[in-house]
Design an enzyme around this catalytic site. Structure first.
Site, PDB file in Angstrom:
ATOM      1  N   LYS A 186     -51.044  44.031 -16.520  1.00 54.03           N
ATOM      2  CA  LYS A 186     -52.075  44.776 -17.248  1.00 54.03           C
ATOM      3  C   LYS A 186     -53.200  43.848 -17.710  1.00 54.03           C
ATOM      4  CE  LYS A 186     -49.285  46.646 -20.354  1.00 54.03           C
ATOM      5  NZ  LYS A 186     -47.885  46.268 -20.006  1.00 54.03           N
ATOM      6  N   ARG A 211     -47.724  53.134 -27.149  1.00 56.35           N
ATOM      7  CA  ARG A 211     -46.439  52.648 -26.670  1.00 56.35           C
ATOM      8  C   ARG A 211     -45.309  53.563 -27.098  1.00 56.35           C
ATOM      9  NH1 ARG A 211     -47.587  46.977 -25.854  1.00 56.35           N
ATOM     10  NH2 ARG A 211     -45.812  45.819 -25.058  1.00 56.35           N
ATOM     11  N   ARG A 217     -44.993  33.779 -16.185  1.00 54.24           N
ATOM     12  CA  ARG A 217     -46.014  33.721 -17.242  1.00 54.24           C
ATOM     13  C   ARG A 217     -45.580  32.768 -18.367  1.00 54.24           C
ATOM     14  NH1 ARG A 217     -47.702  39.375 -19.712  1.00 54.24           N
ATOM     15  NH2 ARG A 217     -45.780  39.152 -20.887  1.00 54.24           N
ATOM     16  N   ARG A 254     -46.099  32.020 -24.387  1.00 55.53           N
ATOM     17  CA  ARG A 254     -45.839  33.029 -25.421  1.00 55.53           C
ATOM     18  C   ARG A 254     -44.369  32.973 -25.832  1.00 55.53           C
ATOM     19  NH1 ARG A 254     -48.192  38.768 -23.569  1.00 55.53           N
ATOM     20  NH2 ARG A 254     -46.273  39.427 -24.577  1.00 55.53           N
ATOM     21  N   ARG A 271     -37.418  43.731 -24.838  1.00 58.13           N
ATOM     22  CA  ARG A 271     -38.720  44.358 -24.564  1.00 58.13           C
ATOM     23  C   ARG A 271     -38.608  45.358 -23.417  1.00 58.13           C
ATOM     24  NH1 ARG A 271     -41.918  39.217 -23.644  1.00 58.13           N
ATOM     25  NH2 ARG A 271     -43.563  40.560 -22.845  1.00 58.13           N
TER      26      ARG A 271
HETATM   27  P1  ADP Z   1     -46.355  42.909 -22.860  1.00 53.40           P
HETATM   28  O1  ADP Z   1     -47.225  43.907 -22.193  1.00 53.40           O
HETATM   29  O2  ADP Z   1     -46.140  41.669 -22.035  1.00 53.40           O
HETATM   30  O3  ADP Z   1     -45.062  43.452 -23.369  1.00 53.40           O
HETATM   31  P2  ADP Z   1     -48.133  42.846 -25.229  1.00 53.40           P
HETATM   32  O4  ADP Z   1     -49.017  41.674 -25.388  1.00 53.40           O
HETATM   33  O5  ADP Z   1     -48.723  44.155 -24.875  1.00 53.40           O
HETATM   34  O6  ADP Z   1     -47.047  42.337 -24.171  1.00 53.40           O
HETATM   35  O7  ADP Z   1     -47.272  43.066 -26.562  1.00 53.40           O
HETATM   36  C1  ADP Z   1     -46.540  42.041 -27.179  1.00 53.40           C
HETATM   37  C2  ADP Z   1     -45.733  42.595 -28.372  1.00 53.40           C
HETATM   38  O8  ADP Z   1     -46.621  43.108 -29.371  1.00 53.40           O
HETATM   39  C3  ADP Z   1     -44.805  43.769 -28.053  1.00 53.40           C
HETATM   40  O9  ADP Z   1     -43.553  43.350 -27.548  1.00 53.40           O
HETATM   41  C4  ADP Z   1     -44.694  44.434 -29.431  1.00 53.40           C
HETATM   42  O10 ADP Z   1     -43.812  43.712 -30.276  1.00 53.40           O
HETATM   43  C5  ADP Z   1     -46.089  44.264 -30.016  1.00 53.40           C
HETATM   44  N1  ADP Z   1     -46.950  45.442 -29.688  1.00 53.40           N
HETATM   45  C6  ADP Z   1     -48.020  45.441 -28.843  1.00 53.40           C
HETATM   46  N2  ADP Z   1     -48.563  46.666 -28.761  1.00 53.40           N
HETATM   47  C7  ADP Z   1     -47.819  47.468 -29.563  1.00 53.40           C
HETATM   48  C8  ADP Z   1     -47.854  48.854 -29.869  1.00 53.40           C
HETATM   49  N3  ADP Z   1     -48.778  49.692 -29.352  1.00 53.40           N
HETATM   50  N4  ADP Z   1     -46.920  49.349 -30.741  1.00 53.40           N
HETATM   51  C9  ADP Z   1     -46.000  48.549 -31.275  1.00 53.40           C
HETATM   52  N5  ADP Z   1     -45.889  47.240 -31.014  1.00 53.40           N
HETATM   53  C10 ADP Z   1     -46.784  46.684 -30.166  1.00 53.40           C
END
Ligand code: ADP
Length: 190
Positions: A14, A89, A128, A134, A146
């Site tokens: 993404k 999400r 990654r 990260r 996750r």
């Molecule tokens: P990825 O797509 O690799 O899982 P992101 O950078 O989108 O990583 O998100 C990293 C973390 O941030 C998630 O695992 C969650 O803990 C938190 N997070 C991100 N977006 C949301 C959301 N919309 N609602 C709740 N938690 C979120």
């Protein structure tokens, strides 16, 4: 304004695809993951609250991300729309988004869903981890959590958006350029 949702499991690509999409269509990229990581880096109270949850691979509370998104909608000018990356999400977040947009008579334009098989999620995140460093990519049990959270809480959004007729699926397997081509072909229709 256009409101695109970039959807897909962790590691689907993404973030990588988002940069090309925002450039081509003059969109503001809103990644809740990135916004949360900057709050953590800045040591804000919100960041402190989010840190432990993110490091465990759990979601932060719906209200927290909803508040961040609405503030960005209100404070951004000079774009043709928004690319939401990592939001919504949960079904509750999707409903909150609809309610936010309804206030100005707007709606989600389209969901662009990048799909890859589960086995590839592990591969991409492991790769990654060696590049971006990260914390939530480094520990296998956190990555597992996750992926589980994605299947339990986020995947139900596929049905939610299919019902509205706004769901579009892209095959995320292939080179970055191949996947980008598929996404542009789709977005050119809106
Ligand atoms: P990825 O797509 O690799 O899982 P992101 O950078 O989108 O990583 O998100 C990293 C973390 O941030 C998630 O695992 C969650 O803990 C938190 N997070 C991100 N977006 C949301 C959301 N919309 N609602 C709740 N938690 C979120």
């Amino acid at each position: 304004m256009k409101y695109y949702i970039l959807f897909g499991p962790p590691g689907a690509g993404k973030g990588t695809q988002a940069s090309a999409m925002v450039q081509k269509y003059n969109l503001c990229h809103l990644s809740t993951g990135e916004l949360l990581r900057s709050e953590i880096a800045a040591g804000t109270p919100l960041g402190l609250q989010a840190k432990a949850l993110i490091e465990a691979g759990s979601l932060v509370p719906d209200e927290v991300v909803e508040g961040m998104i609405e503030a960005k909608f209100q404070g951004t000018e000079g774009v043709d729309g928004f690319l939401l990356d990592g939001f919504p999400r949960t079904i509750a977040q999707a409903e909150a988004l609809d309610a936010m947009l309804a206030k100005t008579g707007e709606a989600v334009t389209a969901v662009v869903s990048i799909m890859i098989p589960d086995a590839m999620i592990h591969e991409r995140i492991a790769h990654r981890a060696t590049i971006e460093g990260r914390a939530d990519d480094a520990r296998p049990e956190v990555v597992e959590n996750r992926i589980r959270t994605y299947h339990d809480k986020t995947e139900p959004l596929v049905g939610f958006y299919k019902e509205t007729g706004r769901y579009n699926e892209i095959d995320g397997v292939g080179t970055i350029a191949e996947v980008q081509g598929r996404i542009f072909d789709l977005m050119d229709r809106f």
